[in-house]
Write an enzyme that holds these catalytic residues in place. Sequence first.
Site, PDB file in Angstrom:
ATOM      1  CG  ASP A  78      -9.067  38.279  19.694  1.00 24.88           C
ATOM      2  OD1 ASP A  78      -8.840  38.258  21.155  1.00 24.88           O
ATOM      3  OD2 ASP A  78     -10.112  37.815  19.369  1.00 24.88           O
ATOM      4  N   GLY A  79      -6.500  36.328  20.817  1.00 21.55           N
ATOM      5  CA  GLY A  79      -6.429  34.759  21.213  1.00 21.55           C
ATOM      6  C   GLY A  79      -7.951  34.484  21.239  1.00 21.55           C
ATOM      7  CD  GLU A  90      -7.029  37.555  24.172  1.00 20.65           C
ATOM      8  OE1 GLU A  90      -6.189  38.414  23.264  1.00 20.65           O
ATOM      9  OE2 GLU A  90      -8.000  37.374  23.955  1.00 20.65           O
ATOM     10  CG  ASP A 142     -10.419  41.350  22.313  1.00 18.37           C
ATOM     11  OD1 ASP A 142      -9.270  40.639  22.901  1.00 18.37           O
ATOM     12  OD2 ASP A 142     -11.283  40.727  21.447  1.00 18.37           O
ATOM     13  CG  HIS A 165     -16.599  39.255  20.461  1.00 22.57           C
ATOM     14  ND1 HIS A 165     -16.292  38.305  19.444  1.00 22.57           N
ATOM     15  CD2 HIS A 165     -15.856  39.040  21.629  1.00 22.57           C
ATOM     16  CE1 HIS A 165     -15.428  37.376  20.193  1.00 22.57           C
ATOM     17  NE2 HIS A 165     -15.234  37.854  21.219  1.00 22.57           N
ATOM     18  CG  ASP A 207     -13.050  36.513  17.626  1.00 23.80           C
ATOM     19  OD1 ASP A 207     -12.650  35.829  18.583  1.00 23.80           O
ATOM     20  OD2 ASP A 207     -14.184  36.100  17.144  1.00 23.80           O
TER      21      ASP A 207
END
Length: 145
Positions: A9-10, A47, A69, A124, A134
Site C-alpha cells: 500500500d501507498g 503504490e 488496493d 480500508h 496502510d
Amino acid sequence: MKEVTLYTDGACSGNPGAGGYCAILIYKGIEKVVCGSERETTNNRMELIAVINGLKALKEKCAVKIYSDSQYVVDAFNKGWLKEWVSKNWRTAGKGDVKNVDLWQELLSLTDNHVVEFIKVKGHADNEYNNRCDKIAVSEYKKLQ
C-alpha cells in the site's frame, strides 16, 4: 519455487505531498516489512514503490501473489495496459504520456524475474494485511511532517 505473498500500500498527505509506502512479504508464516517515505510524491508513485521494494526484497525467483488496493497498479497488469503502453512507446490510449514511466519500467523488469499474480483487494475494509500496510504507510509519511 518459493511461494510468497506480498501485500502493498501507498499513502500520501496531499497529492502531491509527503508520502509513505509499505510492503509486507509472507513466506511460510514469516513476515518481513519493507517501508519508507518521500517528501514530495504522489499516491500512485507510493503504490508503485511499495510493489517495487517488496519485489526487490526477494533474493531469488519466486511465485508471488501481490495483493494491492490500487486499481492503478492491478489493472495495469491484469487488463493489459502495460503491454499496450510499451507497444505505443509509453503513450496512453488517449495519446497522452504515461505517468510514472520510470517506476513502471523498473516494476516490469522486476516482474520479469518472478512469476507474479496481481490481486485487487478493497482498501480500508476487512483485509488485515492491507489495513496494516496502510497504517504503516501513513506512519511513514507522518515522520516527515
